[in-house]
Write an enzyme that holds these catalytic residues in place. Structure first.
Site, short mmCIF file in Angstrom:
data_model
loop_
_atom_site.label_atom_id
_atom_site.label_comp_id
_atom_site.label_asym_id
_atom_site.label_seq_id
_atom_site.Cartn_x
_atom_site.Cartn_y
_atom_site.Cartn_z
N LYS A 9 4.91 -2.55 12.18
CA LYS A 9 4.23 -3.82 12.44
C LYS A 9 5.19 -4.83 13.09
CE LYS A 9 0.88 -3.21 8.67
NZ LYS A 9 0.23 -3.86 7.51
N TYR A 49 -8.70 -3.11 12.62
CA TYR A 49 -8.87 -3.44 11.20
C TYR A 49 -10.32 -3.82 10.86
CZ TYR A 49 -3.91 -3.29 9.87
OH TYR A 49 -2.63 -2.88 9.57
N PHE A 57 -8.45 -12.19 4.17
CA PHE A 57 -7.20 -12.16 4.95
C PHE A 57 -7.37 -11.64 6.37
CE2 PHE A 57 -7.23 -8.24 2.30
CZ PHE A 57 -7.16 -7.27 3.28
N ARG A 85 2.36 7.49 2.80
CA ARG A 85 2.00 6.40 1.88
C ARG A 85 3.09 6.22 0.81
NH1 ARG A 85 -2.43 3.18 3.36
NH2 ARG A 85 -2.79 2.77 1.15
N ARG A 102 8.53 -0.66 2.09
CA ARG A 102 8.02 -2.01 1.80
C ARG A 102 8.88 -2.73 0.75
NH1 ARG A 102 1.66 -0.31 2.21
NH2 ARG A 102 1.28 -1.00 4.36
N ASN A 112 4.16 -6.59 5.94
CA ASN A 112 4.72 -5.51 5.11
C ASN A 112 5.22 -4.32 5.92
OD1 ASN A 112 2.21 -4.59 5.80
ND2 ASN A 112 1.45 -4.34 3.72
N HIS A 115 2.24 0.34 8.65
CA HIS A 115 0.87 0.75 8.34
C HIS A 115 0.85 2.26 8.28
CE1 HIS A 115 -3.45 1.52 8.70
NE2 HIS A 115 -3.11 2.44 9.58
N GLU A 126 -8.04 6.46 13.54
CA GLU A 126 -6.93 5.58 13.94
C GLU A 126 -6.06 6.21 15.03
OE1 GLU A 126 -6.59 3.23 9.66
OE2 GLU A 126 -4.93 4.48 10.34
P1 RTP Z 1 -2.19 -0.60 5.85
O1 RTP Z 1 -3.67 -0.38 6.02
O2 RTP Z 1 -1.62 -1.63 6.78
O3 RTP Z 1 -1.40 0.68 5.87
O4 RTP Z 1 -1.92 -1.17 4.40
P2 RTP Z 1 -2.64 -0.79 3.05
O5 RTP Z 1 -3.59 0.36 3.24
O6 RTP Z 1 -1.54 -0.64 2.04
O7 RTP Z 1 -3.42 -2.12 2.76
P3 RTP Z 1 -4.94 -2.53 3.12
O8 RTP Z 1 -5.62 -2.88 1.85
O9 RTP Z 1 -5.56 -1.51 4.01
O10 RTP Z 1 -4.71 -3.87 3.93
C1 RTP Z 1 -4.37 -3.82 5.28
C2 RTP Z 1 -3.29 -4.81 5.56
O11 RTP Z 1 -3.80 -6.14 5.39
C3 RTP Z 1 -2.77 -6.99 4.92
N1 RTP Z 1 -3.16 -7.55 3.63
N2 RTP Z 1 -3.05 -8.83 3.34
N3 RTP Z 1 -3.17 -11.33 2.04
C4 RTP Z 1 -3.54 -10.25 1.37
O12 RTP Z 1 -3.89 -10.27 0.23
C5 RTP Z 1 -3.49 -8.97 2.09
N4 RTP Z 1 -3.89 -7.81 1.61
C6 RTP Z 1 -3.67 -6.91 2.59
C7 RTP Z 1 -1.51 -6.15 4.80
O13 RTP Z 1 -0.78 -6.25 6.04
C8 RTP Z 1 -2.09 -4.76 4.63
O14 RTP Z 1 -1.14 -3.78 4.97
MG MG Z 2 -5.10 0.40 4.74
#
Ligand code: RTP
Ligand code: MG
Length: 138
Positions: A9, A49, A57, A85, A102, A112, A115, A126
């Site tokens: 990112k 996204y 968010f 992951r 992370r 973070n 991705h 994706e």
């Molecule tokens: P990613 O998709 O980026 O691999 O991350 P992830 O599965 O661990 O998290 P996800 O729930 O899919 O959320 C996607 C990305 O959104 C941002 N985020 N911000 N402000 C918040 O509470 C919040 N929660 C998620 C993060 O950049 C997250 O990786």
């Molecule tokens: Mg995700």
């Protein structure tokens, strides 16, 4: 053999963590099958996204993801979705296990650093978002 999409990112690219992240993948026996650098538009980040569009968010996330260049990779290996992951760690660095990307590098729950696709179906979608089959070296 499985494939997943990885993104370094904007916070990771900006802070010079590209080599560090790739080293962690390679040391774990993960193969890089495709790689490119892109500066996403806000619209492209919103499309990528789209599953999160109702989340509070969403606007902040897509503004951030289009704020600077990212490195996009197709990773290949045995159970690479889960493996990636694990190497990334929990979404929120405060919850991430020691030794994960992370935990070591993320700035906060949004910035973070990486991705990774979360399931075979999302990985396929994706990867197709960024790469044609011809660009992937299996
Ligand atoms: P990613 O998709 O980026 O691999 O991350 P992830 O599965 O661990 O998290 P996800 O729930 O899919 O959320 C996607 C990305 O959104 C941002 N985020 N911000 N402000 C918040 O509470 C919040 N929660 C998620 C993060 O950049 C997250 O990786
Ligand atoms: Mg995700």
């Amino acid at each position: 053999m499985e494939r997943t999409l990885s993104i370094i990112k904007p916070d990771g690219v900006e802070r010079g963590l590209v080599g560090e992240v790739i080293t962690r993948f390679e040391k774990a026996g993960i193969r890089i099958a495709a790689m490119k650098m892109r500066h996403l538009t806000k619209k492209e980040a919103e499309a990528f996204y789209a599953v999160h569009r109702e989340r509070p968010f969403f606007d902040s996330l897509t503004t951030y993801m289009s704020s600077g260049p990212v490195v996009v990779m197709v990773l290949e290996g045995d159970q690479v979705i889960q493996k990636n992951r694990e190497i990334m760690g929990a979404t929120n660095p405060a919850d991430a296990a020691p030794g994960t990307i992370r935990k070591d590098f993320a700035l906060d729950v949004e910035k973070n650093t990486v991705h990774g696709s979360d399931a075979p179906e999302t990985a396929q979608k994706e990867i197709a978002f960024f790469f044609s089959e011809l660009e992937i070296c299996s």
